[in-house]
Each structure stands twice: as C-alpha cells, then as structure tokens.
Write a protein that holds these residues in place. Structure first.
Motif, short mmCIF file in Angstrom:
data_model
loop_
_atom_site.label_atom_id
_atom_site.label_comp_id
_atom_site.label_asym_id
_atom_site.label_seq_id
_atom_site.Cartn_x
_atom_site.Cartn_y
_atom_site.Cartn_z
N LEU A 137 11.72 84.06 9.28
CA LEU A 137 11.42 83.85 7.87
C LEU A 137 12.64 83.34 7.11
O LEU A 137 12.54 82.55 6.21
CB LEU A 137 10.91 85.15 7.25
CG LEU A 137 9.59 85.65 7.82
CD1 LEU A 137 9.23 86.99 7.20
CD2 LEU A 137 8.49 84.64 7.55
N ARG A 138 13.79 83.82 7.47
CA ARG A 138 15.03 83.34 6.87
C ARG A 138 16.16 83.58 7.85
O ARG A 138 16.03 84.34 8.81
CB ARG A 138 15.31 84.07 5.57
CG ARG A 138 15.56 85.53 5.76
CD ARG A 138 15.92 86.18 4.47
NE ARG A 138 16.19 87.59 4.75
CZ ARG A 138 16.84 88.38 3.95
NH1 ARG A 138 17.29 87.92 2.82
NH2 ARG A 138 17.04 89.62 4.26
N ARG A 139 17.24 82.96 7.57
CA ARG A 139 18.41 83.18 8.42
C ARG A 139 18.97 84.58 8.13
O ARG A 139 18.85 85.09 7.01
CB ARG A 139 19.49 82.14 8.13
CG ARG A 139 19.07 80.75 8.56
CD ARG A 139 20.22 79.81 8.38
NE ARG A 139 20.76 79.92 7.03
CZ ARG A 139 20.99 78.91 6.22
NH1 ARG A 139 20.74 77.70 6.60
NH2 ARG A 139 21.49 79.10 5.02
N PRO A 140 19.62 85.20 9.11
CA PRO A 140 20.22 86.51 8.86
C PRO A 140 21.32 86.42 7.81
O PRO A 140 21.98 85.39 7.66
CB PRO A 140 20.80 86.91 10.21
CG PRO A 140 20.25 85.96 11.20
CD PRO A 140 19.76 84.77 10.48
N LEU A 141 21.49 87.49 7.05
CA LEU A 141 22.54 87.52 6.03
C LEU A 141 23.91 87.49 6.68
O LEU A 141 24.14 88.13 7.71
CB LEU A 141 22.41 88.78 5.18
CG LEU A 141 21.16 88.90 4.34
CD1 LEU A 141 21.13 90.26 3.65
CD2 LEU A 141 21.10 87.79 3.30
N ARG A 142 24.81 86.76 6.06
CA ARG A 142 26.19 86.73 6.55
C ARG A 142 26.99 87.74 5.75
O ARG A 142 27.19 87.59 4.55
CB ARG A 142 26.78 85.33 6.40
CG ARG A 142 26.13 84.35 7.36
CD ARG A 142 26.86 83.06 7.43
NE ARG A 142 28.27 83.25 7.69
CZ ARG A 142 29.19 82.31 7.51
NH1 ARG A 142 28.83 81.12 7.08
NH2 ARG A 142 30.45 82.55 7.76
N ARG A 143 27.41 88.79 6.42
CA ARG A 143 28.14 89.86 5.74
C ARG A 143 29.61 89.52 5.53
O ARG A 143 30.29 90.20 4.78
CB ARG A 143 28.03 91.15 6.55
CG ARG A 143 26.62 91.62 6.77
CD ARG A 143 26.05 92.14 5.50
NE ARG A 143 24.68 92.64 5.75
CZ ARG A 143 23.87 92.95 4.81
NH1 ARG A 143 24.22 92.87 3.56
NH2 ARG A 143 22.66 93.37 5.09
N TRP A 181 29.65 88.42 -2.15
CA TRP A 181 28.59 88.07 -3.06
C TRP A 181 29.08 87.03 -4.05
O TRP A 181 30.19 87.10 -4.59
CB TRP A 181 28.11 89.31 -3.81
CG TRP A 181 26.97 89.01 -4.71
CD1 TRP A 181 25.68 88.90 -4.37
CD2 TRP A 181 27.04 88.76 -6.11
NE1 TRP A 181 24.92 88.59 -5.45
CE2 TRP A 181 25.74 88.49 -6.55
CE3 TRP A 181 28.07 88.72 -7.04
CZ2 TRP A 181 25.44 88.20 -7.88
CZ3 TRP A 181 27.77 88.43 -8.35
CH2 TRP A 181 26.46 88.17 -8.75
N GLY A 182 28.30 86.03 -4.34
CA GLY A 182 28.67 84.99 -5.28
C GLY A 182 29.70 84.02 -4.71
O GLY A 182 30.23 83.19 -5.44
N ARG A 183 30.01 84.15 -3.47
CA ARG A 183 30.95 83.28 -2.76
C ARG A 183 32.35 83.31 -3.34
O ARG A 183 33.12 82.38 -3.21
CB ARG A 183 30.43 81.85 -2.68
CG ARG A 183 29.11 81.74 -1.98
CD ARG A 183 29.02 80.47 -1.24
NE ARG A 183 27.69 80.28 -0.68
CZ ARG A 183 27.41 80.52 0.59
NH1 ARG A 183 28.32 80.93 1.42
NH2 ARG A 183 26.18 80.36 1.04
N PHE A 184 32.70 84.33 -4.05
CA PHE A 184 34.09 84.50 -4.47
C PHE A 184 34.43 85.97 -4.32
O PHE A 184 33.58 86.84 -4.27
CB PHE A 184 34.32 84.06 -5.93
CG PHE A 184 33.51 84.84 -6.93
CD1 PHE A 184 34.03 85.99 -7.51
CD2 PHE A 184 32.24 84.43 -7.28
CE1 PHE A 184 33.29 86.71 -8.40
CE2 PHE A 184 31.49 85.15 -8.19
CZ PHE A 184 32.01 86.28 -8.75
N SER A 185 35.70 86.25 -4.18
CA SER A 185 36.12 87.63 -3.94
C SER A 185 37.16 88.06 -4.96
O SER A 185 38.17 88.64 -4.63
CB SER A 185 36.66 87.77 -2.52
OG SER A 185 37.78 86.94 -2.36
N GLY A 186 36.93 87.76 -6.22
CA GLY A 186 37.97 88.07 -7.19
C GLY A 186 37.55 88.96 -8.25
O GLY A 186 36.82 89.54 -8.75
#
Length: 80
Positions: A65-71, A75-80
């Motif tokens: 149904l969807r690709r597995p989540l990449r842990r 979240w939000g593609r930033f880590s700040g």
C-alpha cells in the motif's frame, strides 16, 4: 553414492557423536556401529530437502500500500 558425495553432503555439518554409557563394547562392535550410523546419517543428509515456499498469484501481483517509513529521516526533513 561415493565417498566424495558423502563428504560433500556433510560439509559444514557436525558429525554425530556416540557415547557408550554401559557395557564393554569391543573394537569390532564399535567399528560396526560407527559404520552403520555414519551411513544412515549420510543417507538422511543426502535425502533431506526443504520445501519450496508456494507463492500464490495474488501474492505475486499485489503491491504494498505504501513504502515503509524511513526512521532515519527526521520529521519535516530537518533536524533543528
């Protein structure tokens, strides 16, 4: 089956161990026991096969149904 085939079948396998707990076996009796057990073990190892997994047509054609989540991506593609 040749000796080479027997050795190839047992590569990587632990040989069976025999422990006599009672009685006094002669060398001839021990040799006969080892020969019979070794032959039976080699035959069993040569004939042992794993069942092939059956894959149904549904399993082959269904998509996830969807690709597995990449842990590893925050979240939000930033880590700040």
């Amino acid at each position: 089956m040749t000796d080479r085939d027997d050795r190839d079948a047992m590569v990587g396998a632990e040989p069976p161990t025999i422990e006599i707990t009672r009685g006094n076996a002669t060398e001839e009796e021990l040799a006969a026991l080892i020969a019979v057990v070794s032959d039976a073990y080699a035959q069993e190892a040569a004939e042992a096969v794993a069942d092939e997994p059956r894959v149904s047509a549904w399993t082959r054609t269904q998509r996830a149904l969807r690709r597995p989540l990449r842990r590893d991506i925050p979240w939000g593609r930033f880590s700040g």
